[in-house]
Enzyme design. Structure first.
Site, short mmCIF file in Angstrom:
data_model
loop_
_atom_site.label_atom_id
_atom_site.label_comp_id
_atom_site.label_asym_id
_atom_site.label_seq_id
_atom_site.Cartn_x
_atom_site.Cartn_y
_atom_site.Cartn_z
N ARG A 64 0.80 -1.07 -0.14
CA ARG A 64 -0.05 -0.04 -0.04
C ARG A 64 0.81 0.95 0.01
O ARG A 64 0.49 2.18 -0.61
CB ARG A 64 -0.90 0.16 1.21
CG ARG A 64 -2.13 -0.89 1.02
CD ARG A 64 -2.92 -1.19 2.33
NE ARG A 64 -3.88 -2.26 2.01
CZ ARG A 64 -4.88 -2.85 2.82
NH1 ARG A 64 -4.48 -2.77 4.09
NH2 ARG A 64 -5.71 -3.64 2.51
N TYR A 76 -6.07 -1.84 -6.98
CA TYR A 76 -5.30 -2.69 -6.31
C TYR A 76 -4.78 -2.43 -5.19
O TYR A 76 -4.86 -1.27 -4.80
CB TYR A 76 -4.28 -3.53 -7.32
CG TYR A 76 -3.07 -2.86 -7.98
CD1 TYR A 76 -2.58 -1.40 -7.39
CD2 TYR A 76 -2.42 -3.21 -8.88
CE1 TYR A 76 -1.64 -0.82 -8.02
CE2 TYR A 76 -1.38 -2.43 -9.61
CZ TYR A 76 -1.01 -1.47 -9.01
OH TYR A 76 -0.27 -0.85 -9.51
N GLU A 77 -4.58 -3.57 -4.43
CA GLU A 77 -4.20 -3.50 -2.82
C GLU A 77 -5.34 -2.78 -2.07
O GLU A 77 -4.93 -1.94 -1.11
CB GLU A 77 -2.86 -2.53 -2.73
CG GLU A 77 -1.54 -2.89 -3.53
CD GLU A 77 -1.25 -4.38 -3.57
OE1 GLU A 77 -1.55 -5.26 -2.63
OE2 GLU A 77 -0.77 -4.80 -4.53
N GLY A 78 -6.44 -2.92 -2.41
CA GLY A 78 -7.64 -2.47 -1.82
C GLY A 78 -8.00 -1.23 -2.40
O GLY A 78 -7.31 -0.05 -2.53
N GLN A 137 -10.19 1.41 1.43
CA GLN A 137 -9.24 2.00 2.08
C GLN A 137 -9.91 3.04 3.04
O GLN A 137 -9.53 3.22 4.33
CB GLN A 137 -8.27 2.83 1.43
CG GLN A 137 -7.23 1.85 0.47
CD GLN A 137 -6.68 1.02 1.16
OE1 GLN A 137 -5.97 1.36 2.46
NE2 GLN A 137 -6.10 -0.12 0.68
#
Length: 598
Positions: A295, A439-441, A446
């Site tokens: 992140r 991506y990555e949330g 978030q």
């Protein structure tokens, strides 16, 4: 097409003049690490990024990766650039010396990640994901696992991946089905399919070490029943050499909107041999070592796209002639004025500049918090840094990537029709940027993490240390006449941030859906106020330097002018986010699914 030039002067400004890198390292007791060493890295990193990566930015996008019966070939020049990257020792900067690393703190390598990412984001994903694999094994692996995998991962001769997503589940990892069956020799047979695996297969390294989430037999349902495994592409012999092929293969690669030089793979695990890393059923906890780094890396991507948009649009706007300035010709000897003289073009360029440079300060600050989490001698200081990093990570990831996408879009707009075609490189920047908000949330995930888990579940306890930092800063500069234009609005909004939090919390007690309805606007509000804090600090430094007298007047005047632009033209956006939060969730949920489908 513009050629990337690393903003080394601005990086030095943030690291040394705003964040006091030498003082930071001295506080941590790092005697051999200083700004002079980091400056040498900046110079060499700039050369590598500009000379090796920037030239294959567009060609890598146009060629893309090739797939042939499980074999993935990267675009021309990618493999060669990676070999030079490894030869230069870049992958090992932050690695443990025990395993061949240089043992440098996170903050020393973050600017290199920014430079390689801005020059060629698709290429940078191959080494970028390896850092997370290294961090996970360092933190949770056994000594044997460390000795087996870390030397080659640290050197860059092997790369790593993170294998989470499956065809039927994305961010809801509680639904995953990949199975891990225990074997008599202590290993596990891993079976299942993972999708959207960046760098899951390629031709740039001798081995690929997959970090895989899977379920043990009889594991509890949901996220409480997930374990973490190391599954290498090639098994490793006792002497550390690459052995026979494991039962893991790439089924296909995705055809994407952007980052075409990065192989995004479907990975099939057909009884592949794996090793448990960390405790059983605690895989998600261990994975967060990986995810938090990822992140932060994605936050850097937001800065990268804003920087590239800024550089490309400035270069174009200086050269492109169109119309005359409303206040009279600025290029009287030419047929028209360069478009950079027009206020609206300035608005777009300055927006990208403000997001890039403010975002850089936030990300570099986070990297220093990461140093403290790992290296501070006092446990209380480590915990304080860890809590602050946990709060700011979703803000940095989501806010900066949204800002990166906006900047990339503005880069096209400044260039007009030229921006819409490939020649100027701005359309690729936008295509590459969009995935960063996913991506990555995603931004929404978030935002829920920030407002729901970090702020409301702690009853504001996680937020207060950060708003206290801002409050103390504003108090400290309140008597400086030249800082009032920054300190007064920042102080007011910092207090309002707390008031908004309490109001959302009160509404959520009556209707929990209010959290979801408010979360993204709350995150964006938080991002604008957080960046305002860093812009105030940068403005203070600039004014001090100008008052003392400097040979770099233009640099500091430009910094001060950008700070004023941010406060007068971007920070007021918080009012719209506040109004949207106050609008509540009812207007989102009142319409039925059937009515939406009409």
């Amino acid at each position: 097409m513009p050629h990337y030039k690393a903003p080394v002067r601005d990086m030095r400004f943030v690291l040394n003049e705003v964040l006091d890198l030498d003082g930071h390292y001295q506080q941590l007791g790092l005697e051999e690490v200083n700004s002079e060493l980091v400056d040498a890295f900046l110079e060499e990193g700039a050369k590598f990024s500009q000379n090796e990566l920037a030239p294959i930015y567009r060609t890598g996008d146009e060629e893309g990766c090739h797939f042939d019966n499980g074999v993935v070939t990267t675009p021309k020049g990618f493999k060669e650039a990676y070999a030079k990257y490894v030869e230069g020792g870049w992958p090992s900067l932050g690695g443990e010396p025990e395993f061949g690393g240089q043992g440098l703190p996170t903050s020393a390598g973050i600017p290199i990640s920014e430079m390689t990412g801005t020059a060629n984001w698709a290429w940078s994903m191959y080494p970028g994901l390896s850092h997370g694999a290294v961090a996970t094994i360092e933190e949770h692996g056994t000594q044997e696992q460390k000795e087996t995998y870390l030397p080659k991962l640290t050197s860059g001769h092997w790369t790593g991946t993170m294998c989470l997503t499956e065809p039927h589940c994305g961010s809801d990892l509680g639904l995953l089905r990949t199975k891990a069956e225990p074997q008599a020799d202590g290993t596990y047979k891993i079976s299942g399919t993972k999708i959207w695996i960046s760098a899951g297969e390629h031709d740039m390294a001798d081995n690929i070490v997959h970090i895989v989430l899977a379920r043990l037999p009889e594991a509890p349902a949901g996220t409480k029943g997930i374990s973490l495994f190391i599954v290498p592409k090639f098994l490793v012999n006792d002497d550390g050499s690459v052995g026979e092929r494991n039962a893991v293969a790439c089924g296909s690669i995705e055809h994407k909107m952007g980052i075409n030089g990065s192989a995004t793979c479907v990975m099939n695990f057909d009884g592949a041999k794996g090793w448990l890393i960390g405790p059983e059923n605690k895989g998600l906890n261990c994975m967060f070592t990986f995810m938090n780094f990822a992140r932060l890396g994605t936050a850097i991507q937001g800065v990268a796209h804003a920087q590239l948009a800024f550089q490309g649009s400035v270069e174009f706007a200086r050269e492109r002639l169109a119309m005359r300035s409303l206040s009279g010709p600025k290029n009287p000897d030419g047929p028209a004025d360069p478009v950079i003289v027009h206020p609206d073009v300035r608005r777009m360029i300055l927006t990208s500049k403000a997001f890039a440079e403010g975002g850089r300060a936030l990300v570099y600050f986070l990297s220093q918090l990461g140093d403290k989490v790992k290296l501070a001698k006092d446990e209380a200081e480590r915990k304080e840094a860890d809590s602050l990093m946990a709060l700011l990570t979703p803000i940095a990831k989501a806010f900066l990537t949204e800002a990166g996408v906006e900047s990339a879009c503005l880069g096209i707009q400044v260039c007009g029709g030229s921006g819409f075609i490939r020649e100027w490189g701005m359309e690729q920047n936008l295509r590459d940027a969009k995935i960063s908000t996913i991506y990555e949330g995603t931004t929404g995930i978030q935002a829920l993490d920030l407002l729901g888990r970090k702020v409301l579940q702690t009853q504001g306890a996680a937020l207060r240390p950060w708003t206290k930092v801002i409050h103390k800063y504003c108090e400290g500069v309140a008597e400086q006449e030249n800082m009032k234009e920054f300190a007064e609005p920042l102080s007011r909004l910092n207090k309002e941030w707390g008031d908004i939090t309490m109001a959302v919390g009160a509404k959520a007690m009556q209707n929990i859906e209010e959290v979801g309805g408010a979360s993204v606007d709350y995150l964006m509000y938080s991002g604008y106020v957080t960046l305002a804090y860093f812009w105030a600090r940068m403005a203070e430094v600039a004014q001090t330097k100008l008052a003392e007298g400097t040979s770099e007047e233009d640099f500091y005047k430009g910094k001060l002018a950008t700070a004023r632009f941010y406060f007068k033209r971007l920070l007021p956006r918080v009012a719209a986010h506040k109004g949207a939060i106050e609008g509540g969730v009812d207007c989102l949920m009142a319409i039925t699914e059937e009515q939406l489908a009409l």
